[in-house]
Design an enzyme around this catalytic site. Structure first.
Site, mmCIF file in Angstrom:
data_model
loop_
_atom_site.group_PDB
_atom_site.id
_atom_site.type_symbol
_atom_site.label_atom_id
_atom_site.label_comp_id
_atom_site.label_asym_id
_atom_site.label_seq_id
_atom_site.Cartn_x
_atom_site.Cartn_y
_atom_site.Cartn_z
ATOM 1 N N GLN A 1 0.530 -1.365 -0.418
ATOM 2 C CA GLN A 1 -0.451 -0.270 0.289
ATOM 3 C C GLN A 1 0.978 1.341 -0.195
ATOM 4 O O GLN A 1 1.869 1.164 0.654
ATOM 5 C CB GLN A 1 -1.183 0.268 1.686
ATOM 6 C CG GLN A 1 -1.959 1.257 1.016
ATOM 7 C CD GLN A 1 -3.070 1.614 2.380
ATOM 8 O OE1 GLN A 1 -2.907 1.858 3.524
ATOM 9 N NE2 GLN A 1 -4.163 1.350 2.254
ATOM 10 N N LYS B 1 -8.179 1.642 -1.163
ATOM 11 C CA LYS B 1 -8.924 1.970 0.177
ATOM 12 C C LYS B 1 -8.774 3.414 0.441
ATOM 13 O O LYS B 1 -8.397 4.160 0.255
ATOM 14 C CB LYS B 1 -8.181 1.407 1.556
ATOM 15 C CG LYS B 1 -8.230 1.064 2.527
ATOM 16 C CD LYS B 1 -7.803 0.230 3.345
ATOM 17 C CE LYS B 1 -8.551 -0.111 4.586
ATOM 18 N NZ LYS B 1 -7.657 1.035 5.242
ATOM 19 N N CYS C 1 -6.355 6.584 5.217
ATOM 20 C CA CYS C 1 -5.807 6.969 6.935
ATOM 21 C C CYS C 1 -6.562 8.354 7.356
ATOM 22 O O CYS C 1 -6.418 9.134 7.061
ATOM 23 C CB CYS C 1 -4.265 6.936 6.322
ATOM 24 S SG CYS C 1 -3.680 7.688 8.079
ATOM 25 N N ASP D 1 -14.628 -2.895 11.919
ATOM 26 C CA ASP D 1 -15.454 -3.874 12.929
ATOM 27 C C ASP D 1 -15.291 -4.980 12.846
ATOM 28 O O ASP D 1 -17.032 -5.683 13.469
ATOM 29 C CB ASP D 1 -16.476 -3.078 13.377
ATOM 30 C CG ASP D 1 -16.072 -1.976 14.268
ATOM 31 O OD1 ASP D 1 -14.873 -1.836 14.316
ATOM 32 O OD2 ASP D 1 -17.307 -1.016 14.298
HETATM 33 C C1 LIG Z 1 -3.319 0.436 13.754
HETATM 34 C C2 LIG Z 1 -3.693 1.075 13.107
HETATM 35 C C3 LIG Z 1 -2.875 0.737 11.773
HETATM 36 C C4 LIG Z 1 -3.767 1.162 10.226
HETATM 37 N N1 LIG Z 1 -2.765 2.003 9.681
HETATM 38 C C5 LIG Z 1 -3.201 1.647 8.545
HETATM 39 C C6 LIG Z 1 -2.974 2.048 6.743
HETATM 40 O O1 LIG Z 1 -1.414 1.681 7.134
HETATM 41 N N2 LIG Z 1 -3.159 1.697 5.531
HETATM 42 C C7 LIG Z 1 -4.917 2.021 5.597
HETATM 43 O O2 LIG Z 1 -4.796 2.018 4.168
HETATM 44 N N3 LIG Z 1 -5.199 1.356 6.478
HETATM 45 C C8 LIG Z 1 -4.606 1.483 7.629
HETATM 46 N N4 LIG Z 1 -5.949 1.507 9.468
HETATM 47 C C9 LIG Z 1 -7.499 1.027 8.836
HETATM 48 C C10 LIG Z 1 -7.400 -0.346 9.324
HETATM 49 O O3 LIG Z 1 -6.784 -0.751 7.539
HETATM 50 C C11 LIG Z 1 -8.622 -0.645 8.706
HETATM 51 O O4 LIG Z 1 -9.833 0.545 7.961
HETATM 52 C C12 LIG Z 1 -9.478 -0.046 9.935
HETATM 53 O O5 LIG Z 1 -8.636 -0.089 10.964
HETATM 54 C C13 LIG Z 1 -11.024 -0.061 10.215
HETATM 55 O O6 LIG Z 1 -10.721 -2.022 10.682
HETATM 56 P P1 LIG Z 1 -11.288 -2.885 11.614
HETATM 57 O O7 LIG Z 1 -12.478 -2.923 12.671
HETATM 58 O O8 LIG Z 1 -11.255 -4.556 11.434
HETATM 59 O O9 LIG Z 1 -10.506 -2.665 12.193
HETATM 60 C C14 LIG Z 1 -4.798 1.026 10.251
HETATM 61 C C15 LIG Z 1 -5.627 1.113 11.013
HETATM 62 C C16 LIG Z 1 -5.081 1.131 12.681
HETATM 63 C C17 LIG Z 1 -6.005 -0.038 14.197
#
Ligand SMILES: Cc1cc2nc3c(=O)[nH]c(=O)nc-3n(C[C@H](O)[C@H](O)[C@H](O)COP(=O)(O)O)c2cc1C
Length: 331
Positions: free
Chosen positions: A76, A145, A106, A208
Site C-alpha cells: 500500500q 482503500k 488514513c 469492526d
Molecule cells: C494501528 C492501525 C494502523 C492502521 N494503518 C493503516 C494503514 O497503514 N493503511 C490503511 O489503509 N489503513 C490503516 N488502518 C485502518 C485499517 O486498515 C482498517 O481500515 C480499520 O482499522 C478498520 O478495520 P477494523 O475495524 O477491522 O480494524 C490502520 C488501523 C489501525 C488500527
C-alpha cells in the site's frame, strides 16, 4: 451469501479466498503478514508506505516493501503528489508486489495534514490524478482503500469508487466510517452497499469484523465481494484465515508456539534491539487475549524483559498455562 472460500480475481491476480488482512501501520509488518498468510488469509496488505519517503530508499520504508513467503504480495502506498505515487508504485512492483493499493482512508492528522490519506476524499479531482498516475506507472493491478467520506455531510465513497474504476482501479475497499469518526462509533456496514452498486469491480467491506458472524453480517449488509479484518487480528493473526475456512484455532500450546514464532520472526526482520521494541505490543496482545491466569505484573514484566531468550521462554510458558476453553475472542 458469498462463499468466502471462493477465489477472487483482481485484474490478472487470483486471490485464493475472500477474507483479507487489513493494512495496519505498526502492525501488519512482514512477520505479521507471513503468519496471517500461512494461516490462510486470502490476501494480506503491507503497512502504508509514504511514497515520497520511499523514493529516498530509507531502510524503514524499504523493509515495508518486503513480501518473502507471501503468495500474493500487496503493497500500500500513500501520498499527495502524482510523480511520487507513480515512482513508489514502480519501486514496489520492482520489489515483487503483485498488487499496488492506494491509501485514501488514513485519518491521522499528520497524514491528512499533508493532504494525503483520507484528506484526498475532499478533493476528488486531485485524488484522480494520483490514481491515474499510479495506474499508468505499473502493469500490476492497482486497488484503492477509502472511507465513506470526510464527514457525515460528504459521503462520496460511491462517487470516488466509480471515478476510480473508470481510471483503471481494479478493486475497492471501504472502511464503513467517515474520516471525522476516526475509530469512534460503529462502522456502518449498510453504507458500503452504495459503493458496491456504483462499480463493477470487486468491493471489499471493512470495519469492526471480529469473528465469522460479523463477516457474514457485513457481507449481507453491504453486498460486498470480500471482507477485510484489521484490529480483530491483534493477538490472533490467524483470524482472517480461520474466518475464511470456518475453522477454530487450536489449543493453548499451538497458540504459544505461534506467538513465539512471531516474536522470533520479528527479531530476525528488524534486528534485535528494534525487534524487541516493536514486538512488545504483540506480546501484550497475546498475553491479554490468551493468558487466563497471568497477572498484570507478570504480563508487564514479560513485555519489558530485554533478554529475547527469556522473553520467548516466559511467553511460551505463560501461554501454555492457558486453558483453551477459556480463550477469549478466538474465532
Ligand atoms: C494501528 C492501525 C494502523 C492502521 N494503518 C493503516 C494503514 O497503514 N493503511 C490503511 O489503509 N489503513 C490503516 N488502518 C485502518 C485499517 O486498515 C482498517 O481500515 C480499520 O482499522 C478498520 O478495520 P477494523 O475495524 O477491522 O480494524 C490502520 C488501523 C489501525 C488500527
Amino acid at each position: 451469501m458469498i462463499d468466502l472460500t471462493a477465489p477472487l480475481h483482481v485484474g490478472g491476480v487470483k486471490l485464493r479466498n475472500r477474507v483479507f488482512l487489513a493494512p495496519m501501520s505498526g502492525v501488519s509488518d512482514l512477520p505479521f503478514r507471513q503468519l496471517a498468510w500461512q494461516a490462510g488469509a486470502g490476501m494480506v496488505v503491507s503497512e502504508m508506505v509514504a511514497s515520497a519517503e520511499l523514493c529516498t530508499r530509507e531502510r524503514g520504508n524499504l523493509l515495508r516493501l518486503k513480501g518473502d513467503g507471501l503468495g500474493t504480495h500487496v503493497v500500500q502506498i500513500a501520498g499527495r503528489e502524482a510523480k511520487w505515487m507513480a515512482e513508489a508504485a514502480r519501486i514496489a512492483e520492482g520489489e515483487g508486489a503483485h498488487i499496488i493499493d492506494i491509501n485514501m482512508g488514513c485519518p491521522a492528522k499528520k497524514v491528512t495534514g499533508g493532504l494525503s490519506g483520507s484528506a484526498l476524499m475532499r478533493d476528488l479531482d486531485h485524488a484522480l490524478t494520483l490514481i491515474e498516475a499510479t495506474v499508468a506507472a505499473v502493469s500490476s493491478p492497482v486497488t484503492l482503500k477509502m472511507r465513506l467520506g470526510w464527514d457525515d455531510s460528504t459521503i462520496n465513497a460511491p462517487e470516488l469508487a466509480a471515478r476510480a474504476e473508470h481510471a483503471g482501479i481494479q478493486m475497492v475497499t471501504v472502511h464503513g466510517r467517515t474520516r471525522c469518526q476516526f475509530y469512534e462509533g460503529k462502522a456502518d456496514w449498510h453504507a458500503i452497499r452504495a459503493v458496491k452498486e456504483a462499480v463493477s469491480v470487486p468491493v471489499v467491506a471493512n470495519g469492526d469484523v471480529l469473528n465469522p458472524d460479523d463477516a457474514a453480517s457485513i457481507l449481507d449488509a453491504s453486498g460486498a465481494d470480500a471482507v477485510m479484518v484489521g484490529r480483530g487480528s491483534y493477538g490472533q493473526p490467524w483470524l482472517p484465515g480461520t474466518i475464511a475456512q470456518g475453522l477454530r484455532h487450536g489449543t493453548s500450546d499451538v497458540i504459544a508456539d505461534y506467538a513465539v514464532a512471531h516474536y522470533e520472526a520479528m527479531l530476525t526482520h528488524y534486528g534485535e534491539p528494534t525487534g524487541i521494541r516493536h514486538a512488545r505490543k504483540h506480546l501484550g496482545w497475546y498475553l491479554e487475549m490468551h493468558g487466563v491466569d497471568i497477572s498484570t505484573v507478570e504480563r508487564g514484566s514479560i513485555m519489558t524483559e530485554n533478554n529475547p531468550r527469556q522473553v520467548a521462554r516466559r511467553l511460551h510458558a505463560a501461554l501454555c498455562r492457558t486453558n483453551a476453553a477459556n480463550m477469549k475472542r478466538v474465532a
